[in-house]
Design a protein around this motif. Structure first.
Motif, short mmCIF file in Angstrom:
data_model
loop_
_atom_site.label_atom_id
_atom_site.label_comp_id
_atom_site.label_asym_id
_atom_site.label_seq_id
_atom_site.Cartn_x
_atom_site.Cartn_y
_atom_site.Cartn_z
N LYS A 95 0.82 -1.22 0.00
CA LYS A 95 0.00 0.00 0.00
C LYS A 95 0.86 1.27 0.00
O LYS A 95 0.40 2.34 -0.38
CB LYS A 95 -0.90 0.01 1.25
CG LYS A 95 -2.13 -0.87 1.09
CD LYS A 95 -3.11 -0.64 2.21
CE LYS A 95 -2.61 -1.30 3.48
NZ LYS A 95 -3.58 -1.28 4.57
N LEU A 96 2.11 1.12 0.47
CA LEU A 96 3.00 2.29 0.57
C LEU A 96 3.87 2.45 -0.67
O LEU A 96 4.71 3.33 -0.74
CB LEU A 96 3.91 2.13 1.79
CG LEU A 96 3.21 2.13 3.14
CD1 LEU A 96 4.16 1.66 4.21
CD2 LEU A 96 2.73 3.54 3.46
N SER A 97 3.70 1.55 -1.67
CA SER A 97 4.63 1.56 -2.79
C SER A 97 4.47 2.83 -3.62
O SER A 97 3.40 3.44 -3.64
CB SER A 97 4.43 0.33 -3.65
OG SER A 97 3.11 0.29 -4.14
N TRP A 98 5.55 3.20 -4.30
CA TRP A 98 5.57 4.44 -5.06
C TRP A 98 5.10 4.18 -6.49
O TRP A 98 5.18 3.05 -6.97
CB TRP A 98 6.95 5.06 -5.04
CG TRP A 98 8.03 4.15 -5.55
CD1 TRP A 98 8.51 4.10 -6.82
CD2 TRP A 98 8.74 3.16 -4.82
NE1 TRP A 98 9.47 3.15 -6.93
CE2 TRP A 98 9.64 2.55 -5.73
CE3 TRP A 98 8.73 2.72 -3.49
CZ2 TRP A 98 10.51 1.52 -5.33
CZ3 TRP A 98 9.58 1.70 -3.12
CH2 TRP A 98 10.46 1.12 -4.03
#
Lengths: 159, 451
Positions: free
Chosen positions: A74-77
């Motif tokens: 969910k935090l991926s760029w």
């Protein structure tokens, strides 16, 4: 009916030493049911023995780093998937193919195939002859076709 | 102290059978030909089958059998951590600290080392690196830097940080149980030197990696743009977990004064958090407890119990006293360095399991008039316990196979297609181990023998 009556004969395969790049080329060009493009190919070694299966899921899995879990993804760029894909393009098929071989002999009854596909959550099963060589692939769709044809051949259900 | 231990060793058949089981079991554990847990359980059952120990001794007697303090402390802590893990707290902490470091690779390495050190003082080392390593790989990919030095430094920081507390590392748990030491004893005696060691470790990172780690503002922006709150999957459970963790830590801080064993505190915390989690299926949480590790402990305790009973350990302690001539400073230093080197090469758990009864036996010979706590915590004996703890925990940094945390990061890196060779770890681990043990030597000497 035996599985060999409904299986699809093998037209193409991968080698464990192929790169993922060349593997996807084969996946895109292999013809099935008169259309190019398959979602999985068997991997045979130089002696022609089955050593694995590579599917589109395995290719996607190759691009997902093993450390990622649902909390981190969910935090991926933006652009991470593309970047990771570039990194694995030249890695070998043998690293990512599924090596857990679930196969059926060519004279296996259809019930055994259907049960295996469902229990093992597979989309396809390589079919082996008596010499343990891959002679075809049976897809979940092939068995579905058999079952649905039986439904259609019956009289219409009355409710 | 039991009368059995005080009697001189009889070199009879029983002695040789027990000694053979012990040596063969340890040999196979070191060779890694068979999984260590299987070896330990088989060795333990042989001790029972061949009547070296009877079942009552193995299961119920403190001096020969399973140390249930250790087992239940680990069960309790593992359960609490298993319930906390899915909340996303650890990812939150890691991402937050990477942002605090402004996305600078060097600062991130330093801050991750500190976070790992602090976390592993509160959790076990393996859990800590299992939690921090995935986020590290993630951040390193975002910054396009080599993750291997980060992972190695985290393994090292976890071994150093874990040394600070009773619950930080299995050797400390075992020592605390045998010597009846409290959580605050460890804080008072080991935390000061561990803080010094952590500061030194951060200094080493700064010196070694300043010229090597660079990253562009565009890549740093990726880290700064991450919203750490997105990692929190279950805020309600997170609050409950933090509450229970606080209760447990308070419990540890005061367990001595309240006359509770640490295992009681951990088990209470585990029960409370299981209850608060409202889970209807505790079996998957309990199944995630590392049973192979616990059975490894159980097997080892029984194997050691066997060689304690037949007098092998007593014989070894007499030999050790003969070498050191009863010079306690010399014994401390020997113990510290020997433990460090031994733990760099072999698993520190079986090592400490062997050394604990040996030290107690030695104490019994040095001060035959003392018993119980007065003997276990004889003022002149205390530095030996701290030397054993420091040596066994810090020695793990010496080689790739020296500590479970090292093995875990190597495994994770390998699954990611990045190999950490024995020598690459060695190049960082061994100098740092030597440096930390040297500082500990000075600490032990100054604190217990000079002032």
């Amino acid at each position: 009916m035996k599985v060999k009556e409904i299986m699809n004969p093998i037209t193409d395969h991968l080698s464990p030493e192929d790169t993922l790049q060349s593997a996807v080329v084969k996946m895109r060009t292999t013809v099935r049911e008169d259309r190019p493009g398959v979602k999985g190919l068997v991997v045979l070694n130089e002696r022609g023995e089955l050593v694995g299966v590579l599917t589109i899921k395995d290719v996607l899995r190759a691009a997902i780093p093993v450390y990622l879990d649902t909390r981190l993804s969910k935090l991926s760029w933006d652009g991470m998937l593309e970047e990771m894909a570039r990194k694995v393009a030249c890695r070998r098929v043998k690293e990512f193919m599924s090596k857990r071989l679930v196969t059926v002999p060519e004279d296996a009854p259809l019930m055994a195939c259907a049960d295996l596909l469902i229990q093992e959550k597979m989309q396809r099963l390589p079919v082996l002859n008596k010499d343990n060589r891959v002679v075809g692939i049976v897809y979940i769709k092939d068995i579905f076709n058999v079952v649905s044809q039986i439904f259609l051949d019956q009289e219409k259900c009355k409710l | 102290m039991s009368p059995e231990i005080a009697t001189p060793t009889q070199f009879d058949t029983t002695f040789w059978i027990a000694t053979t089981i012990f040596i063969v079991a340890y040999g196979i554990i070191i060779s890694e030909k068979i999984h260590k847990t299987i070896v330990a359980v088989c060795g333990a059952s042989l001790m029972l089958i061949l009547h070296i120990l009877d079942q009552h001794e193995a299961f119920h007697l403190e001096e020969f059998g399973v140390d249930w303090n250790v087992i239940f402390l680990l069960i309790g802590m593992m359960t609490i951590i298993n319930l906390m893990k899915p909340t996303g707290l650890f990812e939150y902490i890691a991402i937050k600290s990477a942002k605090l470091a402004k996305g600078e690779p060097l600062r991130i390495m330093m801050i991750f080392a500190v976070v790992t050190g602090v976390l592993s003082a509160l959790l076990d080392n393996v859990t800590t690196v299992l939690l921090i390593a995935p986020v590290t790989l993630f951040i390193c990919d975002a910054l396009d830097v080599d993750p291997i030095p980060y992972l190695i430094m985290e393994a090292i920081a976890s071994n150093v940080g874990g040394t600070a507390t009773l619950i930080g590392d299995p050797p400390n748990i075992m020592i605390a149980s045998k010597a009846k030491l409290t959580f605050m004893d460890f804080i008072y005696h080991l935390a000061p030197v561990v803080i010094v060691l952590m500061v030194v470790l951060i200094g080493v990172i700064k010196v070694v990696f300043t010229p090597k780690l660079k990253s562009s503002p565009k890549l740093r922006q990726r880290v700064l743009a991450m919203d750490e709150r997105a990692a929190i999957t279950d805020p309600v459970m997170l609050k409950k977990s933090l509450f229970v963790l606080a209760v447990v830590l308070l419990g540890f801080a005061f367990h001595g004064a309240l006359h509770y064993e640490p295992a009681t505190v951990a088990l209470f915390g585990a029960g409370l958090l299981l209850l608060l989690s409202k889970t209807k299926e505790p079996h998957h949480i309990l199944a995630e407890i590392e049973w192979p590790t616990l059975f490894f402990f159980i097997g080892l305790f029984i194997i050691i119990g066997g060689v304690v009973k037949v007098g092998l350990i007593s014989w070894m302690s007499i030999k050790m006293l003969a070498i050191t001539q009863g010079n306690l400073l010399g014994t401390s230093m020997l113990l510290l360095w020997f433990s460090a080197i031994a733990s760099a090469v072999i698993d520190n758990i079986p090592y400490v399991a062997t050394m604990n009864p040996l030290i107690i036996d030695m104490a019994g010979q040095l001060w035959p008039e003392e018993t119980g706590i007065a003997l276990l915590q004889h003022p002149d004996l205390m530095p030996l316990w701290w030397s054993l703890a420091l040596g066994a925990c810090l020695g793990g940094n010496g080689t790739l196979i020296g500590a479970s945390a090292n093995v875990i990061v190597v495994g994770l890196a390998e699954r990611q297609g990045k190999k950490i060779s024995f020598f690459r770890f060695f190049a960082y681990g061994t100098p740092i181990m030597l440096l930390t043990v040297l500082i500990s030597t000075v600490y032990i000497w100054l604190r217990y023998y000079v002032f």
